[in-house]
Motif scaffolding. Structure first.
Motif: not given
Length: 340
Positions: A172-190
């Motif tokens: 949720k903290q990540l979603d609140a700070s999304r302003s650009r594409e970050l390769d790999g961040i969603d893969e790491l979280h999942a």
């Protein structure tokens, strides 16, 4: 100390409150100064010329009281006094905002040095650096050996589902700070969510355990563990994973985030893991998951700082380079998690 009052603390009002609650403690006018290097909460050094104390209060203009809960910090430090965990003695908790404008607590000042950079460690030499760094896992062993019930902390947190809640929180903290594409961040979280380890028996966890959150005594032993604002009951290996992450060299020239791992004599991450395992008897075979989670958490924190910087809400040297560091933390997290 400056004769001017530091922001957020009126020495006269503090002295009057201490006179009411702890008669005889203060024997003269108080002087105060802000201690630099604190993270979220404000920390002050206070003296009457003879006695010396430290005051902690939330940041100026804080909104979320739950994020700056003075009573939790005060409670855990008070509870750990008398155990093998080195903590300052507590003096007083004040939840009346009329005194200083926010809740605060007072604790004894502990003499010691906070080491925050590899350069500061280099100045004391490799042998002392090694001894001090090895004291960190030893201190975690002491903390995680405390029986929460026996010190009155049996209800200090909700250990069940701790790791799942942590992942959700930082997602949720990540979603609140999304302003650009970050390769790999969603893969790491999942991937972290898909490989959750089974937590060992819960313990008191510090939540932000690293070298610059302790004071080192003249004998290179840890004189006090500080900054307990993220402490709770949970998975003890999250503390170890964070310590391991901070012990990995970043290998980024002029990184705007301090690291002590490059200091001569600093133990390797594997040495710290083995030291903790030997002292605690815990199974650390899944430590790569915990370390990868620490990389993810710090990536989210840094992205939040970068996001606020792009909005003009954060000023100061180095903030313009924080954003470039986030991909490094993501890559390190993915690499660590793939090790199994």
């Amino acid at each position: 100390m400056s004769k001017e009052n530091p922001p957020g603390l009126d020495p006269e009002r503090l002295a009057a409150h201490l006179d009411r609650e702890r008669p005889g403690l203060v024997r003269g006018p108080l002087r105060a100064e802000v201690i630099q290097g604190g993270r979220s909460n404000l920390t002050y050094r206070v003296t009457d010329g003879a006695g010396r104390w430290v005051v902690r209060r939330p940041p100026l203009g804080h909104v979320l009281a739950t994020a700056h809960d003075m009573s939790r910090e005060y409670r855990v430090i008070s509870a750990l006094r008398g155990t093998d965990v080195p903590v300052p003695g507590t003096v007083l908790l004040c939840e009346d905002e009329d005194v200083l404008g926010a809740p605060f607590y007072v604790m004894e000042q502990v003499e010691g040095t906070p080491y925050r950079t590899a350069g500061e460690l280099a100045a004391i030499g490799p042998e002392r650096t090694r001894a001090l760094a090895l004291a960190l896992p030893d201190t975690l062993v002491a903390l995680h050996s405390v029986d929460p019930e026996s010190v009155g902390l049996g209800d200090f947190g909700r250990p069940e589902g701790f790791l799942e809640r942590q992942l959700r929180r930082w997602g949720k903290q990540l979603d609140a700070s999304r302003s650009r594409e970050l390769d790999g961040i969603d893969e790491l979280h999942a991937s972290l969510g898909g490989q959750l380890p089974d937590s060992p028996e819960p313990s008191v966890v510090h939540g932000d355990f690293r070298l610059d959150n302790v004071l080192a005594g003249a004998d290179d032993r840890i004189a006090a563990v500080l900054d307990w604002e993220m402490s709770t009951l949970g998975d003890p290996l999250t503390d170890l994973g964070l310590l391991v992450m901070y012990s990995e060299p970043l290998n980024v020239p002029d990184a705007p985030v301090s690291s002590t791992a490059e200091a001569p004599g600093h133990p390797s991450p594997q040495e710290l893991i083995e030291r903790y395992a030997e002292g605690s008897g815990r199974d650390v075979s899944r430590i790569n998951w915990y370390t990868a989670f620490a990389w993810f958490k710090l990536a989210v924190i840094l992205e939040g700082i970068h996001y606020r910087y792009t909005l003009g809400q954060t000023v100061g040297p180095g903030f313009d380079r924080i954003g470039g560091l986030v991909p490094v933390f993501i890559d390190n997290g993915l690499t660590t998690l793939r090790k199994g």
